[in-house]
Motif scaffolding. Sequence first.
Motif, mmCIF file in Angstrom:
data_model
loop_
_atom_site.group_PDB
_atom_site.id
_atom_site.type_symbol
_atom_site.label_atom_id
_atom_site.label_comp_id
_atom_site.label_asym_id
_atom_site.label_seq_id
_atom_site.Cartn_x
_atom_site.Cartn_y
_atom_site.Cartn_z
ATOM 1 N N MET A 1 -6.037 -19.796 -11.723
ATOM 2 C CA MET A 1 -4.796 -19.538 -10.756
ATOM 3 C C MET A 1 -5.108 -19.572 -9.244
ATOM 4 S SD MET A 1 -2.208 -16.765 -10.719
ATOM 5 C CE MET A 1 -0.652 -16.653 -9.673
ATOM 6 N N ARG A 2 -4.685 -20.553 -8.579
ATOM 7 C CA ARG A 2 -4.860 -20.511 -7.037
ATOM 8 C C ARG A 2 -3.777 -19.921 -6.423
ATOM 9 N NH1 ARG A 2 -5.899 -25.562 -3.069
ATOM 10 N NH2 ARG A 2 -6.721 -24.181 -1.102
ATOM 11 N N LEU A 3 -3.917 -18.985 -5.647
ATOM 12 C CA LEU A 3 -2.829 -18.220 -4.923
ATOM 13 C C LEU A 3 -3.297 -18.324 -3.295
ATOM 14 C CD1 LEU A 3 -0.007 -16.576 -4.996
ATOM 15 C CD2 LEU A 3 -1.876 -14.613 -5.117
ATOM 16 N N ILE A 4 -2.171 -18.718 -2.711
ATOM 17 C CA ILE A 4 -2.447 -18.808 -1.204
ATOM 18 C C ILE A 4 -1.055 -17.845 -0.465
ATOM 19 C CG2 ILE A 4 -2.168 -20.194 0.885
ATOM 20 C CD1 ILE A 4 -3.043 -22.573 -0.669
ATOM 21 N N LEU A 5 -1.518 -16.842 0.447
ATOM 22 C CA LEU A 5 -0.689 -16.152 0.963
ATOM 23 C C LEU A 5 -0.860 -15.849 2.435
ATOM 24 C CD1 LEU A 5 -0.970 -12.693 -1.586
ATOM 25 C CD2 LEU A 5 0.799 -14.548 -1.250
ATOM 26 N N PRO A 6 0.311 -16.123 3.206
ATOM 27 C CA PRO A 6 0.427 -15.922 4.376
ATOM 28 C C PRO A 6 0.106 -14.270 5.088
ATOM 29 C CG PRO A 6 2.615 -16.078 3.840
ATOM 30 C CD PRO A 6 1.650 -16.140 2.687
ATOM 31 N N SER A 7 -0.388 -14.218 6.024
ATOM 32 C CA SER A 7 -0.806 -12.649 6.415
ATOM 33 C C SER A 7 -0.361 -12.719 7.844
ATOM 34 C CB SER A 7 -2.172 -12.490 6.224
ATOM 35 O OG SER A 7 -2.641 -11.116 6.691
ATOM 36 N N PRO A 8 0.735 -12.150 8.330
ATOM 37 C CA PRO A 8 1.288 -12.096 9.658
ATOM 38 C C PRO A 8 0.875 -11.202 10.529
ATOM 39 C CG PRO A 8 2.956 -11.109 8.139
ATOM 40 C CD PRO A 8 1.787 -11.454 7.277
ATOM 41 N N ALA A 9 0.941 -11.255 11.905
ATOM 42 C CA ALA A 9 0.659 -10.390 12.972
ATOM 43 C C ALA A 9 1.790 -9.612 13.169
ATOM 44 C CB ALA A 9 0.218 -11.202 14.285
ATOM 45 N N LYS A 10 1.948 -8.515 13.683
ATOM 46 C CA LYS A 10 2.908 -7.638 14.432
ATOM 47 C C LYS A 10 2.927 -7.322 15.600
ATOM 48 C CE LYS A 10 0.447 -3.651 14.582
ATOM 49 N NZ LYS A 10 0.228 -2.991 16.161
ATOM 50 N N ILE A 11 3.995 -6.875 16.281
ATOM 51 C CA ILE A 11 3.914 -6.391 17.691
ATOM 52 C C ILE A 11 4.637 -5.010 17.559
ATOM 53 C CG2 ILE A 11 3.841 -8.615 18.951
ATOM 54 C CD1 ILE A 11 6.784 -8.277 19.419
ATOM 55 N N ASN A 12 4.308 -4.078 18.486
ATOM 56 C CA ASN A 12 5.049 -3.001 18.451
ATOM 57 C C ASN A 12 6.008 -2.918 19.477
ATOM 58 O OD1 ASN A 12 2.107 -2.331 17.461
ATOM 59 N ND2 ASN A 12 3.168 -0.700 16.917
ATOM 60 N N LEU A 13 7.333 -2.973 19.259
ATOM 61 C CA LEU A 13 8.268 -3.084 20.349
ATOM 62 C C LEU A 13 8.361 -1.580 21.058
ATOM 63 C CD1 LEU A 13 10.658 -4.969 18.044
ATOM 64 C CD2 LEU A 13 9.859 -5.747 20.246
ATOM 65 N N SER A 14 8.009 -0.570 20.343
ATOM 66 C CA SER A 14 7.746 0.809 21.170
ATOM 67 C C SER A 14 6.883 1.582 20.389
ATOM 68 C CB SER A 14 9.005 1.602 21.170
ATOM 69 O OG SER A 14 9.885 0.925 22.537
ATOM 70 N N LEU A 15 6.205 2.490 21.124
ATOM 71 C CA LEU A 15 5.241 3.614 20.204
ATOM 72 C C LEU A 15 5.244 4.832 21.103
ATOM 73 C CD1 LEU A 15 1.895 2.663 19.025
ATOM 74 C CD2 LEU A 15 2.249 4.854 19.944
ATOM 75 N N TRP A 16 5.823 5.760 20.434
ATOM 76 C CA TRP A 16 5.582 7.149 20.976
ATOM 77 C C TRP A 16 4.832 8.006 20.389
ATOM 78 C CZ3 TRP A 16 10.512 4.657 19.663
ATOM 79 C CH2 TRP A 16 11.259 4.099 20.613
#
Length: 279
Positions: A1-16
């Motif tokens: 079985m072959r499986l391909i998954l995307p792995s996204p980036a994130k941004i922090n819209l704020s961090l306290w």
Amino acid sequence: MRLILPSPAKINLSLWVKGKRPDGYHELVTVMHTVNLFDVLSFLPSDRLVLSVRGNNSLPLDRSNLIIKACRLFKEKTGINPKVSIKLTKRIPVGAGLGGGSSNAAATLKGLNTIYGNPLSEEELHELAAKLGSDVPFFLKGGLAIAYGRGEKLKFFSPANFEILLVFPGFPCSTAEVYQNLPSIKREVAVEDAERLIISPLINENFSELIDNMENDLEKSESPCVKEVLRVKEKLKEIGLKPLMSGSGSCVFAIIKGEKPDTTPLKKEGWWFKFLSAV
């Protein structure tokens, strides 16, 4: 079985930052959103566990790699020895505050769980993800969320619709170094404050209010890396944007309202940049 998954980036819209905990971690409240910059993980059957990377020759392929750590935790929890060849195509800059490694770890857990017939529940996946890193549980689902505690506690919302300019200045920041050089900060910020200041204007597409409310306490770090990041921020201000460092840096982003800005000054600096959308 072959499986391909995307792995996204994130941004922090704020961090306290709410302060340092007895266990050495910092208590924080942050708002994160995934964006359409992706690494890709491909899983193929194999007689043993193999990891290969395309797009970044500096990443370790040993037990220090979060993908390998995720495989080991999966084995410890399920008793299943993953016999897969994992190929990582790396497009997310490393040490950039975009959560690339955490995203890869989450995709690995999801991929192995799918391949081996879902032996782990969502709760068990979250438990393993939290052992791998503060951001990893968020990437099991992605989209828009408030993270709190050390970042492993999550409150999700429907994904929003907005565009950003993301700038990577070509150097990485060490998360550990950024936190180690952070002055004592004790912010009185609750999840409800994050909803009021960030989530509400974001969902209502009141971007002017959102941008005015966005802040990142890690920009107060005395780390040499952060000082360089602040110079990048100044360059973005010169082209009419209100930028913010994402996570512990080194990436800086700005929300785009209307026309895209002139990026000529960024090209002159030789910085990597992309216009991206929330996903």
